[in-house]
Design a protein around this motif. Structure first.
Motif, PDB file in Angstrom:
ATOM      1  N   LEU A   9      99.480   1.382 -78.125  1.00 31.36           N
ATOM      2  CA  LEU A   9     100.900   1.502 -77.766  1.00 31.36           C
ATOM      3  C   LEU A   9     101.247   2.919 -77.318  1.00 31.36           C
ATOM      4  CD1 LEU A   9     102.569  -0.667 -80.582  1.00 31.36           C
ATOM      5  CD2 LEU A   9     102.375  -1.204 -78.140  1.00 31.36           C
ATOM      6  N   ILE A  10     100.692   3.918 -77.988  1.00 39.65           N
ATOM      7  CA  ILE A  10     100.959   5.311 -77.621  1.00 39.65           C
ATOM      8  C   ILE A  10     100.432   5.604 -76.211  1.00 39.65           C
ATOM      9  CG2 ILE A  10     100.408   7.706 -78.160  1.00 39.65           C
ATOM     10  CD1 ILE A  10     100.407   6.913 -81.130  1.00 39.65           C
ATOM     11  N   VAL A  11      99.224   5.132 -75.941  1.00 37.87           N
ATOM     12  CA  VAL A  11      98.646   5.355 -74.606  1.00 37.87           C
ATOM     13  C   VAL A  11      99.474   4.648 -73.545  1.00 37.87           C
ATOM     14  CG1 VAL A  11      96.640   4.892 -73.156  1.00 37.87           C
ATOM     15  CG2 VAL A  11      96.331   5.705 -75.496  1.00 37.87           C
ATOM     16  N   PHE A  12      99.930   3.435 -73.859  1.00 44.80           N
ATOM     17  CA  PHE A  12     100.737   2.685 -72.902  1.00 44.80           C
ATOM     18  C   PHE A  12     102.060   3.380 -72.613  1.00 44.80           C
ATOM     19  CE2 PHE A  12     104.025  -0.537 -72.160  1.00 44.80           C
ATOM     20  CZ  PHE A  12     103.557  -1.091 -70.984  1.00 44.80           C
ATOM     21  N   CYS A  16     103.352   4.851 -69.072  1.00 46.68           N
ATOM     22  CA  CYS A  16     104.659   4.463 -68.510  1.00 46.68           C
ATOM     23  C   CYS A  16     105.509   5.689 -68.173  1.00 46.68           C
ATOM     24  CB  CYS A  16     105.395   3.549 -69.504  1.00 46.68           C
ATOM     25  SG  CYS A  16     104.650   1.926 -69.693  1.00 46.68           S
ATOM     26  N   LEU A  17     105.454   6.680 -69.052  1.00 41.06           N
ATOM     27  CA  LEU A  17     106.211   7.907 -68.801  1.00 41.06           C
ATOM     28  C   LEU A  17     105.705   8.616 -67.555  1.00 41.06           C
ATOM     29  CD1 LEU A  17     108.357   9.908 -69.748  1.00 41.06           C
ATOM     30  CD2 LEU A  17     106.598  10.993 -71.166  1.00 41.06           C
ATOM     31  N   ALA A  23     107.282   8.184 -60.044  1.00 41.93           N
ATOM     32  CA  ALA A  23     108.168   7.364 -59.217  1.00 41.93           C
ATOM     33  C   ALA A  23     109.487   8.075 -58.942  1.00 41.93           C
ATOM     34  CB  ALA A  23     108.416   6.020 -59.901  1.00 41.93           C
ATOM     35  N   ALA A  24     110.004   8.758 -59.934  1.00 40.76           N
ATOM     36  CA  ALA A  24     111.269   9.472 -59.745  1.00 40.76           C
ATOM     37  C   ALA A  24     111.108  10.621 -58.759  1.00 40.76           C
ATOM     38  CB  ALA A  24     111.772   9.983 -61.085  1.00 40.76           C
TER      39      ALA A  24
END
Length: 339
Positions: A9-12, A16-17, A23-24
């Motif tokens: 979950l941490i890696v995911f 995502c960040l 993308a921003a």
């Protein structure tokens, strides 16, 4: 929950960040191509409410916040008068404000009074028929940070390569797009002055006032400088004339000394002591000339006597005539200075 699930979950979340940030940044215009062209800008003559600022361009955020808070629905405008690559950041001059009206439209009086109440000035800019233009996305706050690094280097290169005269740099933000406009000075009837605000003229005049009196003073300075050069040349010529006059007087004095020596002038030495060198030389030369005169007189007298005897003069001793040689022999034992 096992440790492996937590680690996954941490890696995911980290991935995502990272994807969100990338993308921003891309959406903000990081990889947007800057297309520059020369032509008519999209906007016509405008009436704006603005404030004049001086300082680094990067510190303009508060000024934009102020003008947007008064008229949230209005397009914002910034006019930059100085090149930050040539002028120190704290000396850069610019204005920031909002566009009250465009074209033949009249500004809202209530909105105009509201801007004036907060210290804004109102001014109309003329329509630009020819300018260097480009656009850049204004989708996120990050776009305003990326734009100066993406747009202005391209604009400078475009203008320098084509040797154009474009000034000032105008930014008009329409919400999702920022228009960059640099009016060209080659168009007839327009030479940058249409976008000069009174505050800029006041500061420029305070630094380097240009008036008819100052021009006359400059001309006077030039004239006085020319006169100083002529004075120097006249002084040099007068010095040269004085030197030549002194030299001629010195030669004349020497000539007078020689003539006085030939005339037999004699000066007595001073009783106080030694005279100067020039006086002693003149006395010595006078005595030598006197001796020469005596010798010349003796030679002339002998020549006259010899000439008389050659013409036939005789000397009688009793009844016979003495020869001329005898008379010459009798004349020879003459003492110094005596006949």
């Amino acid at each position: 929950m096992s440790d492996s699930i937590i680690l996954a979950l941490i890696v995911f979340l980290i991935l995502c960040l990272i994807v969100t940030v990338v993308a921003a940044v891309v959406y903000s215009g990081l990889f947007t191509e800057v297309n520059i062209k020369t032509g008519s800008p999209y906007i016509k003559n405008v009436t704006i409410a603005y404030k004049f600022h001086k300082g680094p361009y990067k510190d303009c955020g508060a000024a934009f916040t102020e003008t947007v808070s008064i008229g949230p629905k209005l397009n914002t405008i910034r006019v930059s008068y100085d090149d930050s690559t040539e002028v120190p950041d704290d000396q850069c001059r610019y204005i920031i404000g909002s566009i009250l009206s465009e074209g033949d439209e009249k500004p809202d009086e209530d909105l105009q009074k509201l801007y004036e109440k907060f210290g804004f000035n109102v001014l109309s800019f003329p329509e630009v028929s020819l300018a260097v233009t480009t656009t850049f996305p204004s989708t996120t706050p990050l776009s305003h940070w990326l734009a100066p690094y993406r747009v202005y280097p391209e604009l400078r290169n475009y203008i320098m390569e084509r040797q154009l005269h474009a000034w000032p740099f105008i930014e008009i933000n329409t919400g999702d797009l920022t228009h960059y406009i640099a009016p060209l000075s080659s168009q007839s009837g327009f030479h940058h002055t249409g976008f000069v605000v009174p505050e800029l003229v006041t500061q420029t005049a305070a630094k380097t006032p240009v008036t008819e009196e100052s021009l006359d003073q400059d001309r006077g300075t030039d004239i006085s400088g020319a006169e100083s050069h002529s004075d120097v040349s006249s002084k040099l010529s007068s010095q040269a004339q004085s030197k030549s006059t002194e030299t001629s007087l010195a030669h004349r004095d020497q000539g007078d000394g020689v003539e006085q020596g030939q005339g037999g002038e004699h000066r007595e030495p001073s009783e106080k002591g030694h005279g100067d060198r020039g006086s002693s030389e003149s006395v010595g030369s006078g005595s030598s000339f006197e001796e020469l005169d005596l010798v010349e007189e003796m030679v002339e007298e002998l020549e006259r006597e010899l000439g008389r005897e050659e013409e036939g003069p005789t000397v009688k001793e009793g009844s016979r005539e003495a020869p001329v040689e005898a008379v010459a022999e009798e004349r020879e034992p003459v003492g110094d200075g005596e006949e």
